[in-house]
Design an enzyme around this catalytic site. Structure first.
Site, PDB file in Angstrom:
ATOM      1  CD1 TRP A 358       0.447  -0.898   3.186  1.00 51.27           C
ATOM      2  CD2 TRP A 358      -0.252   1.239   3.324  1.00 51.27           C
ATOM      3  NE1 TRP A 358       0.951  -0.431   4.563  1.00 51.27           N
ATOM      4  CE2 TRP A 358       0.294   0.870   4.607  1.00 51.27           C
ATOM      5  CE3 TRP A 358      -0.870   2.500   3.310  1.00 51.27           C
ATOM      6  CZ2 TRP A 358       0.402   1.632   5.656  1.00 51.27           C
ATOM      7  CZ3 TRP A 358      -0.524   3.358   4.377  1.00 51.27           C
ATOM      8  CH2 TRP A 358       0.025   3.136   5.522  1.00 51.27           C
ATOM      9  CG  ASP A 359       4.612   0.765   1.578  1.00 47.88           C
ATOM     10  OD1 ASP A 359       3.759   0.266   2.097  1.00 47.88           O
ATOM     11  OD2 ASP A 359       6.012   0.472   1.862  1.00 47.88           O
ATOM     12  CD  GLU A 489       2.962  -3.814   9.749  1.00 52.90           C
ATOM     13  OE1 GLU A 489       2.696  -3.777   8.719  1.00 52.90           O
ATOM     14  OE2 GLU A 489       4.234  -3.770  10.168  1.00 52.90           O
ATOM     15  CE  LYS A 601       7.234  -1.819  11.654  1.00 54.72           C
ATOM     16  NZ  LYS A 601       6.625  -2.773  11.080  1.00 54.72           N
TER      17      LYS A 601
END
Length: 767
Positions: A358-359, A489, A601
């Site tokens: 999805w980056d 995450e 994160k």
């Protein structure tokens, strides 16, 4: 302590001094690519020390069978491996019978590498004293051609320093290679043919299972002074072919080898034509010669930099960082082939597998839209449309029906091939990034045509997924989304991740808006899409009910949206109160401890505030930034850039600059102590965003390009260019003010700090 051996330089990476401990890191940092293939900066000559060998061909992969202890319904059957391809760069060197190997030399001195980003070449030089007391001076130049993207070129010069020497050069091809990260130590390649003729050689091989056919090819020419050497054939093995050149070389004289090599692939040519096509590439390259090929390379890179360069005055490390990021993005993807995408490691390593995350939609699309023409961004969106049927299949495997689409977390061909359950099944926010990219493309380019042609079907599949994934909570009397992982995450299997719920609501509402717009403006496309998807008014009514009644966890006391239902149940110790010996927590703590901690994160709620900033006030952003950033450990490469942009928006330029430097030099300074595995390509687009959207304050609002420029106190000036709807605008920000220059032939109005400014072509406007 971060690594600091890369010398600050505005246009190059330079390493001086031979250190076997940093070989793998440098192999990553000095990697080269041309969008169609790439390779780590491995030595051409033999090296028996620690090394991570890697050459990669875009779009060629292997479905390595998933390795898990407990199989779950819907689990991907394989993890797509980015394949280490047959090696074409190898050159075995023997000097008076002794193999040149920097790991076994008596002494290596004057060792230097340079990756020239301005001109697109990699050079290495050194002096080596061999075990037999012969000393040589070596200079190697290598590049992968942008113009002939199946071709690479190497020039390898050796000069005996003190006395005459018998030198033997064996340029070769080798298909007996392995991947660093195989699950089962499978054989990935099957060599089907080996041939050599005079100074050319070819290895035909295909991948197991996926059956990509390839021809790895080479041609070698060797001269001593003006004298050309004749090649001698070598004995072949099942996976090796080469030719030999040998000569006595006088002390102070140079033996020079030019090796041309590369790959032809069945993705682009008929399988039976691969050798013929390889010969055609070599014929063309031979006619041009090494020096002309290198000049053409410099021109091709000059054209790329003309549009994509960002200049920074007064801060060499920041300048080097942004150019390194822009260089690697262009080495990885140039938009020539809509079957390709931007892998998280590009051509620099094998970790993560797959060609896209999805980056691409969340981070990379803005860079390519603004620094190329819109056809490149269109190609990235077309890639997702071409995978829609696979996305529907992926959702079906998890129990969804009626054309609901779940795009994969990781993919090569549209199938999910990521096999960590908490991500594969739960990190479903990826669907929203794809819908947002469709919206973002139209917002920036003004080109609506993608939506009726392709995008609306994607939006329908995504809206169907969100409708089915949400359920009505009898207690809350709201729709909830349970058992998810957000962008953070470090929290798995949580309920009502705010970012995921917000995206779900927005995706449904955006799909409903586009249905109305296409029906009114593109009736032929609308009828085709409705017939194909069998969408009914009754179904869209149900979508609307879910969107308008979505639940969002919120603390009235703190006046912030909660990252997920249970966030305030955690022991809320801030990152600054953690001992430095505990960091990074992903390397020091158990997974159980991480999941119970409040540590983030990467941007999660703040990721939503970034994408949908016009939905929230500046006061709301400030409250959420001040609450969540102190719990964020930034152990994802995608985190610092979002925080840099938001800190800049809040006027906190010192903090914005610190985050910028971290994202721009993430790999150069090896913040995460993992650069030897490869570079973080997709997060590099975030570095560009940090300057253009963060410091430059570029936005599109009310169909206008807007800027709120600021400058870090460490800089004297910076400049960048934007291609906005086929009009090129150069923005220069200095400590004295901001100037705008418009190309083309038509005037254009923009907004600067909220005020309307009219730009005239060829006339600089100072503000």
């Amino acid at each position: 302590m971060n690594q600091d051996y890369i010398q600050p330089n505005p246009w190059s990476l330079i390493e001086e001094g031979f250190d076997s401990e940093r070989i793998k890191s440098s192999e990553s940092l000095f990697s080269i690519g041309n969008g169609a293939m790439g390779q780590r900066a491995n030595f051409e000559e033999d090296y028996t020390g620690g090394t991570f060998q890697g050459s990669y061909i875009a779009g060629v992969y292997y479905p390595d069978k998933t390795r898990v202890g407990w199989w779950k319904n819907g689990y991907p059957e394989y993890f797509a491996k980015v394949l280490n391809a047959p090696n074409w760069i190898g050159i075995r060197i023997r000097i008076d019978g002794e193999t040149l190997d920097l790991n076994s030399c008596k002494k290596v001195s004057a060792f230097k590498r340079e990756l020239n980003m301005q001109e697109g070449w990699y050079k290495r030089s050194f002096k080596a004293l061999l075990a037999n007391d012969v000393e040589v001076d070596v200079m190697v130049t290598r590049f992968l051609s942008l113009d002939l993207d199946e071709l690479g070129a190497i020039k390898y010069d050796i000069k005996p320093l003190s006395k005459d020497a018998d030198i033997e050069c064996i340029p070769y091809l080798d298909s007996g290679i392995t991947n660093e990260d195989s699950n089962w130590d499978d054989k990935f390649w099957n060599t089907t043919g080996i041939a050599s003729k005079k100074n050319r050689a070819f290895i035909e091989a295909h991948t197991m299972k996926t059956n990509f056919a390839t021809c790895t090819f080479m041609q070698a020419n060797v001269t001593v002074g003006e004298r050309a050497l004749e090649p001698e054939p070598l004995e072949q093995t099942e996976t090796f072919v080469g030719v030999k050149f040998q000569s006595t070389v006088k002390g102070g004289e140079t033996i020079s080898l030019v090796k041309l090599g590369g790959y032809t692939v069945s993705r682009n040519h008929p399988e039976e034509r691969l050798v013929a096509e390889a010969n055609a590439v070599l014929d063309k390259a031979s006619k041009l010669g090494f020096e002309r090929l290198l000049e053409d390379q410099k021109k091709a890179w000059a054209a790329i930099w003309e549009m994509s360069d960002i200049t920074i005055e007064g801060d060499v490390k920041a300048q080097q960082g942004i150019r390194f990021n822009i260089f690697q993005l262009n080495q990885t993807y140039l938009g020539k082939d809509s079957r390709l995408n931007i892998g998280p490691k590009g051509f620099t390593g094998e970790k993560y597998g797959g060609s896209t995350y999805w980056d691409t939609e969340a981070y990379c699309l803005p860079f390519y839209m603004a620094t190329k023409d819109q056809t490149v961004a269109w190609s990235l969106l077309e890639y997702r449309f071409n995978h829609l049927e696979k996305a529907i299949e992926n959702a079906q495997k998890l129990g969804f029906t009626n054309g609901a689409a779940l795009y994969p977390m990781v993919t090569m061909n549209g199938e999910e091939c990521h096999n960590e359950w908490e991500i594969t099944f739960e990190e479903i926010h990826r669907n929203g990034a794809i819908a947002f990219a469709i919206y973002n493309y139209y917002r920036f380019t003004g080109d609506y045509s993608y939506i009726p042609e392709m995008g609306l079907e994607v939006l329908i599949g995504i809206a169907r997924f969100w409708h089915q994934r949400a359920n009505l909570s009898p207690k809350k009397k709201k729709y909830v989304i349970l058992g998810v992982t957000g962008p953070n995450e470090y929290e798995n299997n949580v309920n009502n991740n705010w970012y995921t719920n917000y995206l779900a609501k927005w995706c449904i509402e955006y799909a409903l808006e586009q249905l109305v717009k296409v029906k009114e403006g593109y009736p032929v496309d609308y009828d085709r899409i409705i017939a194909h998807t069998k969408l009914t008014d009754a179904e869209t009514e149900l979508w609307g009910e879910v969107a308008s009644n979505m639940f969002f966890p919120y603390s009235k006391k703190l006046e912030v949206f909660l990252q997920q239902d249970g966030f305030l149940d955690k022991e809320l110790i801030k990152v600054n109160d953690l001992s430095k010996t505990e960091r990074p927590i992903n390397q020091k703590w158990s997974w159980d401890r991480i999941l119970r901690s409040p540590y983030i994160k990467q941007a999660d709620v703040l990721q939503g505030f970034y994408l949908f900033e016009d939905h929230f006030t500046i006061d709301e952003l400030e409250k959420h930034f001040d609450f969540y950033e102190p719990f964020t450990v930034h152990e994802s490469s995608l985190s610092p850039c979002v925080h840099s942009i938001q800190a800049a928006k809040l006027g906190r330029m010192d903090q914005a600059y610190t985050f910028y430097l971290r994202t721009s030099r993430l790999d150069l300074d090896d913040y995460n102590k993992e650069v030897e595995e490869g570079l973080h390509i997709t997060s590099m687009a975030g570095t560009w965003m940090s300057i253009v959207e963060g410091f430059g304050g570029m936005r599109v609002a009310d169909d206008k390009l807007c800027f709120t420029p600021q400058i870090p106190k460490q800089w004297k000036s910076y400049s960048f260019k934007i291609n906005f709807r086929n009009r090129i605008i150069k923005v220069t920000v200095s400590t004295k003010g901001t100037s705008f220059e418009l190309g083309g032939s038509e005037e254009m109005s923009i907004r600067v700090n909220g005020e309307r400014v009219v730009l005239q072509p060829g006339k600089r406007v100072d503000i």
